[in-house]
Enzyme design. Structure first.
Site, PDB file in Angstrom:
ATOM      1  N   LYS A  82       0.469 -18.276 -13.852  1.00 24.51           N
ATOM      2  CA  LYS A  82       1.582 -17.254 -13.900  1.00 24.51           C
ATOM      3  C   LYS A  82       2.699 -17.956 -13.138  1.00 24.51           C
ATOM      4  CE  LYS A  82       2.428 -12.231 -13.375  1.00 24.51           C
ATOM      5  NZ  LYS A  82       1.744 -10.920 -12.863  1.00 24.51           N
ATOM      6  N   SER A 158       1.892  -7.706 -16.959  1.00 25.42           N
ATOM      7  CA  SER A 158       3.158  -8.901 -16.773  1.00 25.42           C
ATOM      8  C   SER A 158       2.752 -10.100 -16.982  1.00 25.42           C
ATOM      9  CB  SER A 158       3.814  -8.691 -15.439  1.00 25.42           C
ATOM     10  OG  SER A 158       2.974  -8.920 -14.477  1.00 25.42           O
ATOM     11  N   SER A 182      -1.540  -5.988 -14.160  1.00 26.08           N
ATOM     12  CA  SER A 182      -0.925  -7.044 -14.876  1.00 26.08           C
ATOM     13  C   SER A 182      -1.756  -8.221 -15.494  1.00 26.08           C
ATOM     14  CB  SER A 182       0.374  -7.491 -14.109  1.00 26.08           C
ATOM     15  OG  SER A 182       1.173  -6.843 -13.917  1.00 26.08           O
TER      16      SER A 182
END
Lengths: 491, 63
Positions: A82, A158, A182
């Protein structure tokens, strides 16, 4: 083509092939770079690809192996992280234009160092909602990440890039970050495994901004075995040292399983309802328990996380407000204004709630809960319709992930594939440091993750293409690829 | 908690932390504050057994 070079190769298979010398880490990497070139223009999972760095790492691994040095349990396994996680040589963006001019990270985050110490090869940064504030990975700077099962739909967020890269077969494993769901939420919408580890067991050093008291880094993969391999490598030595992968084959026999009722049995659409029933039946779960105060637990976790999300952003909000993503700008302004009493009461509630949850987990080894109330909605949806009501997309997608977020307990999204339908996940939840229990759960007599299903695989249909970027859309392929084999229906 | 005015709170808090909120964003910020206020009210109104200190991660700081 060697099996280890295919898009459907598991991390375990890649590592075994590189360890034995059947393929080189360099060959695995070059095959991965080709997949990125072919598929990422459609999926948009990556914010940056570090090809040169990865080639150097792979070449070094191959040289070490030729010299007789064991290359590690994740030998040659390509992975991405990420975009909030430091990769030396790349600017850590957090998915934000605000960091576009920042210098590159001087060193890797601890989680990157640990996976590479186990032989894995970091290949780049993956898309996310700006600063993790969202559930759909719609990003003004980097564009939207698309769901490999249907590119008109969201990958969730996310950590949407992390989930989509795995679902598309670009990478076997990735790292995401989970504050209010997320990792678990995009894993559900993309049909992959996603683990939120026990908070505190995975290092937060080298992450952009303040880590807060809710979030943690964790792995996403296409099998429980690959999740276990990553978790073991991430935890490294010391107090958290473990060999979760060794316990997988113990299975779920003897475990006390239950499903959560009340709040977790309401607000599901038809897809989620079917998935819960399918999972409960496959696991022969008859017990149903009440998770304590789920709505207030969700509220408390959100208050804590939103308050902490604004820490360190006050100067940017004053000086460069227009630099924030339009989807997060007003939210961060609000979060910067929250009173301390809301935060402190939420933390006080959280402490009481965690104790109540731990009492529940004295009676239940693994709790089954829905992960999302629906399958992936179309990109750009501001509302989703559930139970005849139009509800705001982001908060509603997190409806079932957020009540667990304040407890520090581990939670695993397990994919459920239904032929001809979009994937959806279930959450498994256990006491702190019992990720091993989560990863053992599978139907009695069912196929085991990491082992190809019996029957002729349809390999030709496994290879993804820009026109069909996810190879897990059909049951036969899913069985072969070992995606969703835990709960998949027979074709 | 039932008379919460998100706009009045926005103005007071923004002044307190010196954070100007442009007019174009006032409605959106106020809507977020109202949503979070409802959550806070739900949490604060819940009777907890005393004493319970904030559960800050990493253990409570005795200082």
């Amino acid at each position: 083509m060697s099996d280890a070079l295919r898009a459907d190769a598991s991390a375990a298979a890649v590592a075994a092939a590189v360890q034995s010398g059947a393929v080189s880490a360099t060959a695995v990497l070059e095959a991965t770079l080709k997949r990125i070139a072919a598929l990422d223009p459609t999926i948009n999972a990556f914010t940056a690809v570090a090809a040169d760095r990865a080639r150097a790492k792979a070449a070094a691994l191959d040289a070490s192996r030729r010299a007789g040095i064991a290359p590690g349990p994740l030998a040659g396994v390509p992975f991405g992280v990420k975009a909030m996680i430091d990769i030396a040589g790349l600017t850590t963006s957090g998915g934000s234009a605000l960091h576009a001019g920042d210098p590159p990270a001087a060193r890797d985050a601890v989680v990157v160092r640990r996976l590479e110490a186990a032989g894995a090869v970091c290949i780049g940064a993956l898309n996310m909602d700006e600063f993790g504030m969202g559930g759909t990975t719609e990003n003004a700077r980097f564009g939207s990440t698309r769901n490999p099962h249907d590119p008109t739909r969201t990958a969730g967020g996310s950590s949407g890039g992390s989930a989509a890269a795995v679902a598309a077969g670009i990478l076997p494993v990735t790292l995401g970050g989970d504050g209010l769901g997320s990792i678990r939420l995009p894993a559900s919408l993309c049909g992959v495994y996603g683990l939120r580890p026990t908070r505190g067991t995975v290092s937060a050093e080298g992450l952009l901004g303040e880590s807060g008291t809710i979030g943690t880094v964790g792995p996403l993969a296409r099998s429980a075995r690959d999740v276990a391999l990553c978790l073991d490598a991430l935890c490294g030595g010391g107090l958290a040292a473990r060999r979760t992968v060794d316990t997988l084959d113990a299975g779920a026999d003897g475990l006390r399983l239950a499903r959560a009722g009340g709040y977790f049995a309401e607000g599901l659409d038809d897809d989620a309802t079917e998935a819960v029933a399918l999972a409960a039946a496959a696991l022969r779960i008859t017990a149903c328990v009440d998770f304590p105060e789920p709505a207030r637990a969700r509220a408390a976790a959100m208050l804590v996380h939103t308050s902490e999300s604004a820490v360190g952003k006050l100067e940017a909000l004053r000086a460069n407000l227009e630099g924030f993503d339009p989807l997060t700008r007003e939210r961060f302004l609000a979060h910067a204004l929250l009173p301390a009493q809301w935060y402190l009461h939420a933390q006080r509630f959280r402490r009481w709630h965690t104790a109540e949850v731990l009492r529940l987990l004295e009676r239940v080894d693994v709790l089954l809960l829905p992960a999302t109330p629906c399958v992936a909605p179309p990109l750009g949806s501001r509302t989703i319709r559930i139970g005849g009501r139009d509800l705001p997309t982001g908060p509603t997608l997190g409806w079932f992930a957020q009540p667990l977020a304040g407890t520090d307990c581990p939670a695993l999204t397990v994919p459920i594939l239904r032929p001809g339908k979009l994937p959806i996940g279930m959450q498994l939840f256990a006491a702190p440091h019992r990720e091993d229990l989560l990863l053992r759960v599978r139907p009695r007599g069912g196929r085991r993750p990491g082992r190809p299903a019996a029957g002729p695989p349809t390999r030709a249909s496994c290879e993804p293409s820009p026109q069909s970027p996810c190879y897990s859309v059909c049951a036969t392929t899913a069985a072969h690829c070992n995606i969703g084999t835990v709960f998949s229906l027979p074709p | 908690m039932n008379t919460f005015d998100p706009y009045a709170y926005l103005d007071a808090a923004a002044a307190a932390v010196d954070l100007p909120v442009p007019a174009a964003y006032r409605d959106g910020v106020a809507a977020n504050l109202a949503r979070l206020h409802a959550m806070a009210a739900d949490v604060i109104d819940f009777p907890l057994p005393a004493p319970a200190d904030p559960a800050l991660a990493g253990g409570d700081d005795p200082a």
